[in-house]
Write a protein that holds these residues in place. Structure first.
Motif, PDB file in Angstrom:
ATOM      1  N   THR A  31       0.731  -1.133   0.106  1.00 43.81           N
ATOM      2  CA  THR A  31      -0.067  -0.022   0.168  1.00 43.81           C
ATOM      3  C   THR A  31       0.920   1.242   0.045  1.00 43.81           C
ATOM      4  N   ASP A  32       0.495   2.321  -0.664  1.00 42.95           N
ATOM      5  CA  ASP A  32       0.949   3.651  -0.714  1.00 42.95           C
ATOM      6  C   ASP A  32       0.613   4.348   0.590  1.00 42.95           C
ATOM      7  N   ASN A  33       1.170   3.569   1.731  1.00 41.75           N
ATOM      8  CA  ASN A  33       0.839   4.448   3.002  1.00 41.75           C
ATOM      9  C   ASN A  33       1.965   4.844   3.815  1.00 41.75           C
ATOM     10  N   TYR A  34       1.762   5.884   4.643  1.00 43.66           N
ATOM     11  CA  TYR A  34       3.136   6.272   5.350  1.00 43.66           C
ATOM     12  C   TYR A  34       3.603   5.393   6.250  1.00 43.66           C
ATOM     13  N   LEU A  35       2.751   4.517   6.961  1.00 44.15           N
ATOM     14  CA  LEU A  35       3.178   3.415   7.753  1.00 44.15           C
ATOM     15  C   LEU A  35       2.203   2.280   7.659  1.00 44.15           C
ATOM     16  N   ALA A  36       2.894   0.970   7.917  1.00 44.40           N
ATOM     17  CA  ALA A  36       1.950  -0.060   7.889  1.00 44.40           C
ATOM     18  C   ALA A  36       1.162  -0.236   9.218  1.00 44.40           C
ATOM     19  N   GLN A  37      -0.093  -0.601   9.364  1.00 39.51           N
ATOM     20  CA  GLN A  37      -0.560  -0.575  10.432  1.00 39.51           C
ATOM     21  C   GLN A  37      -1.550  -2.019  10.795  1.00 39.51           C
ATOM     22  N   ASP A  38      -1.536  -2.506  12.105  1.00 42.05           N
ATOM     23  CA  ASP A  38      -2.191  -3.642  12.233  1.00 42.05           C
ATOM     24  C   ASP A  38      -3.598  -3.570  12.318  1.00 42.05           C
ATOM     25  N   ALA A  39      -4.153  -2.632  12.802  1.00 46.07           N
ATOM     26  CA  ALA A  39      -5.655  -2.479  12.760  1.00 46.07           C
ATOM     27  C   ALA A  39      -6.227  -2.538  11.390  1.00 46.07           C
ATOM     28  N   LEU A  40      -5.675  -1.860  10.518  1.00 44.38           N
ATOM     29  CA  LEU A  40      -5.993  -1.809   9.238  1.00 44.38           C
ATOM     30  C   LEU A  40      -6.137  -3.206   8.144  1.00 44.38           C
ATOM     31  N   ILE A  41      -5.039  -3.746   8.761  1.00 52.14           N
ATOM     32  CA  ILE A  41      -4.892  -5.484   8.247  1.00 52.14           C
ATOM     33  C   ILE A  41      -5.781  -6.250   8.885  1.00 52.14           C
ATOM     34  N   ARG A  42      -6.217  -6.052  10.183  1.00 48.81           N
ATOM     35  CA  ARG A  42      -7.326  -6.634  10.870  1.00 48.81           C
ATOM     36  C   ARG A  42      -8.834  -6.433  10.461  1.00 48.81           C
ATOM     37  N   ARG A  43      -9.026  -5.295  10.144  1.00 49.72           N
ATOM     38  CA  ARG A  43     -10.113  -4.817   9.306  1.00 49.72           C
ATOM     39  C   ARG A  43     -10.255  -5.423   7.921  1.00 49.72           C
ATOM     40  N   THR A  44      -9.259  -5.438   7.369  1.00 53.27           N
ATOM     41  CA  THR A  44      -9.140  -6.093   6.058  1.00 53.27           C
ATOM     42  C   THR A  44      -9.585  -7.561   6.177  1.00 53.27           C
ATOM     43  N   ALA A  45      -8.913  -8.365   6.782  1.00 52.22           N
ATOM     44  CA  ALA A  45      -9.175  -9.582   7.218  1.00 52.22           C
ATOM     45  C   ALA A  45     -10.708 -10.041   7.403  1.00 52.22           C
ATOM     46  N   GLN A  46     -11.353  -9.040   8.500  1.00 49.98           N
ATOM     47  CA  GLN A  46     -12.805  -9.152   8.451  1.00 49.98           C
ATOM     48  C   GLN A  46     -13.555  -8.919   7.293  1.00 49.98           C
ATOM     49  N   ILE A  47     -13.190  -8.204   6.522  1.00 50.66           N
ATOM     50  CA  ILE A  47     -13.818  -8.107   5.201  1.00 50.66           C
ATOM     51  C   ILE A  47     -13.965  -9.199   4.287  1.00 50.66           C
ATOM     52  N   LEU A  48     -12.555  -9.813   4.364  1.00 55.56           N
ATOM     53  CA  LEU A  48     -12.196 -10.974   3.391  1.00 55.56           C
ATOM     54  C   LEU A  48     -13.246 -12.110   3.840  1.00 55.56           C
ATOM     55  N   ALA A  49     -13.274 -12.245   5.055  1.00 57.89           N
ATOM     56  CA  ALA A  49     -14.006 -13.454   5.825  1.00 57.89           C
ATOM     57  C   ALA A  49     -15.402 -13.263   5.516  1.00 57.89           C
ATOM     58  N   GLU A  50     -16.025 -12.117   5.317  1.00 59.56           N
ATOM     59  CA  GLU A  50     -17.499 -11.548   5.168  1.00 59.56           C
ATOM     60  C   GLU A  50     -17.780 -12.220   3.609  1.00 59.56           C
ATOM     61  N   GLN A  51     -16.547 -12.007   2.722  1.00 61.24           N
ATOM     62  CA  GLN A  51     -16.547 -12.224   1.278  1.00 61.24           C
ATOM     63  C   GLN A  51     -16.344 -13.586   1.075  1.00 61.24           C
TER      64      GLN A  51
END
Length: 197
Positions: A31-51
């Motif tokens: 990602t073109d982000n300033y920093l990598a962050q755990d909370a963002l990836i955890r939310r992404t994983a929730q969305i992936l599970a829903e899909q």
């Protein structure tokens, strides 16, 4: 924290899903982000599970480009708020959905492939800007110079077709600051956008 007057290049989330001979999958995520962050990836994983994705939190290797000219209001970590305009939950959710979309697209388009990888050693590393230092209490501070990344890692994936292998994807890890457009107040992926093209 500065107002932008335009877009030099769009920010992206890109994903490569790799499935080994053992059937296990992993994601190389950029990602073109300033920093990598755990909370963002955890939310992404929730969305992936829903899909219904087979990819979970533990399978995502997230690399942020550490871009100084990207919008960054997506971290709930108060310490990082020094570098951003506080936390915007809409920005956070939008970004998590775009990351999930990139992973789902890669997962749906898996192809038989071969992978090759190498690390090229170099001495062009720009040392951490903090450098070596001594704290107020006399203890060591900063970053030792040997902590620098002196390797350019390249992974190449070739699709296996009846006509022979053809380029499919590449993963590059080079520990450098993308901040050449700092001070121009443009939203940009910096040198990485033309490099990816």
């Amino acid at each position: 924290k500065r107002s932008s007057y335009g877009v030099q290049s769009r920010l992206t989330a890109r994903a490569i899903v790799v499935e080994g001979n053992n059937g296990k999958r992993a994601v190389l995520l950029k990602t073109d982000n300033y920093l990598a962050q755990d909370a963002l990836i955890r939310r992404t994983a929730q969305i992936l599970a829903e899909q219904g994705s087979s990819i979970g939190y533990e399978q995502i290797l997230h690399s942020a480009t550490h871009n100084h000219s990207s919008a960054y209001s997506s971290t709930p970590s108060w310490g990082v708020w020094i570098f951003e305009d506080l936390f915007d939950p809409r920005f956070f959710e939008h970004q998590a959905r775009k990351i999930a979309q990139a992973i789902l697209m890669a997962e749906r388009n898996l192809k038989p492939a071969r992978m090759g990888a190498t690390t090229v050693r170099h001495k062009t590393y720009k040392g951490n800007v903090v450098r070596l230092a001594t704290a107020d209490d006399g203890t060591p501070a900063g970053y030792p110079l040997e902590y620098g990344d002196l390797g350019l890692v390249v992974m190449r994936f070739d699709e296996l077709t009846a006509e022979g292998p053809k380029p499919l994807a590449a993963w590059v890890n080079w520990g450098e600051h993308p901040e050449s457009l700092d001070g121009h107040n443009l939203h940009t992926a910096d040198f990485l956008a033309p490099f990816e093209r």
